[in-house]
Design a protein around this motif. Structure first.
Motif, mmCIF file in Angstrom:
data_model
loop_
_atom_site.group_PDB
_atom_site.id
_atom_site.type_symbol
_atom_site.label_atom_id
_atom_site.label_comp_id
_atom_site.label_asym_id
_atom_site.label_seq_id
_atom_site.Cartn_x
_atom_site.Cartn_y
_atom_site.Cartn_z
ATOM 1 N N SER A 183 -10.168 0.450 -5.921
ATOM 2 C CA SER A 183 -10.843 -0.814 -5.716
ATOM 3 C C SER A 183 -9.985 -1.614 -4.754
ATOM 4 C CB SER A 183 -10.995 -1.531 -7.061
ATOM 5 O OG SER A 183 -11.545 -2.815 -6.874
ATOM 6 N N TYR A 211 -11.462 -3.696 -2.302
ATOM 7 C CA TYR A 211 -12.429 -4.526 -1.575
ATOM 8 C C TYR A 211 -11.844 -5.871 -1.138
ATOM 9 C CZ TYR A 211 -12.843 -7.365 -5.743
ATOM 10 O OH TYR A 211 -12.563 -8.203 -6.791
ATOM 11 N N GLU A 218 -14.641 0.199 2.129
ATOM 12 C CA GLU A 218 -15.539 -0.898 2.487
ATOM 13 C C GLU A 218 -16.367 -1.323 1.293
ATOM 14 O OE1 GLU A 218 -17.797 0.512 5.803
ATOM 15 O OE2 GLU A 218 -15.940 1.248 6.719
ATOM 16 N N ARG A 219 -16.853 -2.553 1.370
ATOM 17 C CA ARG A 219 -17.802 -2.990 0.352
ATOM 18 C C ARG A 219 -19.056 -2.151 0.509
ATOM 19 N NH1 ARG A 219 -17.225 -8.845 -1.692
ATOM 20 N NH2 ARG A 219 -15.224 -9.401 -0.831
ATOM 21 N N ALA A 224 -18.200 -6.479 -6.792
ATOM 22 C CA ALA A 224 -17.414 -5.473 -6.076
ATOM 23 C C ALA A 224 -16.795 -4.466 -7.038
ATOM 24 C CB ALA A 224 -16.324 -6.162 -5.260
#
Lengths: 437, 437
Positions: free
Chosen positions: A340, A342, B3-4, B38
């Motif tokens: 994670s 982001y 990336e998101r 996210a």
């Protein structure tokens, strides 16, 4: 009561490396086989152990040993457990495993701190699990809480003692008043420091762990190269004594902080350096080879995790916990948390990071000295929190503890003070952590 | 950098209850919406909040409020978060949710400790997740480490301070020397104790938590009724003073131990009672409303977890962590750990549990008294570890600390000693924990 369900197809495990940790992993897999089967829902079967010198591993059944790690990964295995350490060949082997969709459990902090991104991308592409609880703080469950338990919170700070060797040395220096060199020699003789202690005493080990902790805490990819790193080799008996006099202790800390700049923009600072902390701080009481990590989050408040940070059995406990998780994911379906990253926050250079300094000086004992020293602090916009001056004949001891200021400003202040003619000696300069600024 | 990814269909959440914890859950869901999206991979959408009196919740958008909890569960929601507390209607509502395949996150220790089995069975039958980190020790990540991080290890002991109210009272008694009654009154005025403090001071709250901890640690179904429970109402200022004199502190401990009997058979003991622990023990330094839990496992060794055990925001942090996990399981597929009760160990009655006693007596100061008292211990096969006798005029103070013995034998010994004519008063009787027996 829930009943034992009939177990499914075995989960086939390859072990790469069989040193202190690997040997314990083999032992636990054997001793706890029935429990592991019940917890996973299928037998966990060790199908091969890749080592360099098979004749050196009498504790492992000979038919399991192989020198061909790549071939073992390529064979019919579901999970690869890596306890070799170091970058290569571990990197190439684990990338091959992840690309082939095999779940990976690793204790390799250096590899994760340098090439974590590449490994996570390979895991994501194939849908494989990548778990690494054992890479930081040994048996202490720390990464899973950061990655999962606090996933709904906003972590603001992680600060901890994550290297047992340096903590042993600093604890011993505090206890005996001895020098760093003497204490390191003793630690080496007792087996608490390696023959080449560089990775520990120069802070490389702690920096790798700090990078991993910061990545998880702030959802940002942080590598070892991003971490400001100072080891303990320059910590003197005078530093330790100065800390004692102020009711503080010297610890090598890994510190990961979320910071908000003047514009409201967020950044993180990630650093490893010795620091003085108050003896009343929970981390001050963590002695010897133990590790402890403090976590602060907006909703959760302050948390502390404490336990054995290294050693064969404790590290193997963390490896086995991860192995149960990835094996269970194989059996019941599903995947553990992915990377994670982001938030993608920038890592602030050390010079821009707010810190506090403790400066202990030998100065000439005459009027105007304090004014001269104080003027240098003021000139650099560094505000003073505590001053203690004590005369002793021609000299005086002058101790200054600052409020929080930019590290670069503090550094420049100390450089300039060291050049003042009235300053005989800069006895000790050390950052201060763990108290209100 | 990762990336998101475009977020998927929202995960729809129903909240049951909106008191201190629920209000914080609503706030965090709102404030951290982007981060949660996210981390989960999809928006987490609060679609309804069931409360008894909608006009009392101005902080929640009016269109989300309903008094119809069952209808809310029945509607198009994926996850049900329960922070009502108590057995009914929580039990009926959560069973309905789990049977309908909706994941449940709950902070309800009483419900889990009494009806956990039933809830787990419903979750297993439908394949839904049941998470409850917030039920024990608030924000401290403790259940996830027990359930997952230590899943490859053999936990031998869990011992902790899991109730903030009683810890506040005992800490205050230790600090001031005041009586239990006075201190409780002060705690009530300060808001650290509820108007009806029974659940806390009589140990019901700690016993429910002990049952949950023991179930996870020993893979055995343990209910609140299995837990031996003693509260703090009978702790006197004399007990606290006696502990101080011996360098100990009085704490209300929840203790879960794995025991092996003479035949090699395994059982567990689960108990909540006040005990003296050495002031050097890490739990002795846990003061006020903080919680801390010590875990011992064969490979991991000793671990400690420390933090805020209660309060709206800390508890909400634990709820949100669970919510992220179950929402993520919805989005990427997969399930969290199920109940693991395969070991099915028996729970040993308190009388058969080995403990140690501290006994402080006022006795007549004449020859032969110690011999008489010692004879009673010997008669019950209780071995003495420490004796301190101190004369003061006609009386003497006699303190005895025993080695480990069966609790029933210790109890009988004390009963008999209390009846000896030479014993003027039994000043304090308390179990001793946290040191070598």
């Amino acid at each position: 009561m829930s009943e034992r369900k009939p177990a499914g197809r075995p989960v086939r495990v390859a072990l790469l490396g069989c040193g202190t940790v690997g040997t314990e992993v083999v032992r636990l897999l054997h001793e706890q086989a029935d429990d592991l089967t019940a917890r996973v829902g299928a037998p966990v079967e060790l199908v091969g152990v890749a080592v360099r010198r098979p004749n050196k591993h009498r504790e492992v059944p000979a038919e399991l040993l192989t020198t061909d790690a790549a071939g073992l990964i390529d064979s019919d295995v579901d999970v690869v457990v890596e306890v070799i350490g170091g970058i290569e060949p571990a990197r190439t082997l684990l990338l091959a495993a992840l690309r082939a969709g095999k779940s990976v459990v690793t204790a390799n902090k250096a590899l994760l701190a340098e090439h974590g991104g590449e490994l996570f991308e390979a895991a994501d592409a194939s849908g494989a699990d990548l778990y690494f609880e054992a890479a930081v703080a040994g048996a202490i469950p720390l990464l899973r809480p950061l990655r999962e338990s606090l996933a709904g919170d906003r972590i603001t700070r992680v600060m901890g003692i994550v290297n047992g060797t340096t903590n042993f040395i600093l604890s011993a220096m505090d206890g005996t008043g001895a020098s760093y060199a003497e204490t390191l020699e003793e630690a080496t003789q007792l087996g608490y420091a390696e023959a080449d202690p560089t990775a520990d005493v120069d802070g490389f080990d702690a920096a790798a762990k700090a990078a991993i902790l910061a990545s998880l805490a702030f959802h940002t990819r942080v590598t070892a190269a991003d971490v400001h790193r100072e080891g303990i080799a320059s910590v003197t008996a005078a530093d330790v004594a100065a800390a004692r006099e102020l009711g503080r202790a010297v610890k090598l800390l890994a510190i990961c902080e979320r910071e908000v700049d003047e514009t409201g923009g967020e950044a993180v600072s990630v650093r490893v350096h010795p620091a003085m902390i108050p003896r009343s701080h929970p981390l001050a009481g963590v002695n010897g080879a133990f590790n402890a990590v403090f976590v602060e989050a907006e909703a959760a408040g302050q948390l502390m995790f404490y336990g054995q940070g290294a050693g064969g059995a404790p590290t193997a406990s963390a490896v086995l916990g991860d192995l149960v998780a990835v094996a269970r994911n194989r059996v019941v379906g599903g995947r553990g948390p992915r990377e994670s990253a982001y938030a993608d926050l920038s890592v602030r250079p050390m010079g821009q990071t707010p810190t506090r300094y403790h400066v202990s000086l030998d100065v000439a004992d005459r009027s105007g000295v304090l004014a001269q020293v104080a003027a240098v602090f003021a000139e650099h916009d560094v505000s003073i929190a505590v001053v203690r001056q004590q005369g002793r004949g021609e000299d005086a001891s002058l101790v200054v503890v600052t409020h929080s200021a930019q590290d670069s400003a503090l550094q420049s202040t100390v450089d300039k003070i060291a050049g003042l003619p009235v300053v005989r000696e800069v006895v000790s300069v050390m950052r201060v952590e763990g108290e209100e600024s």
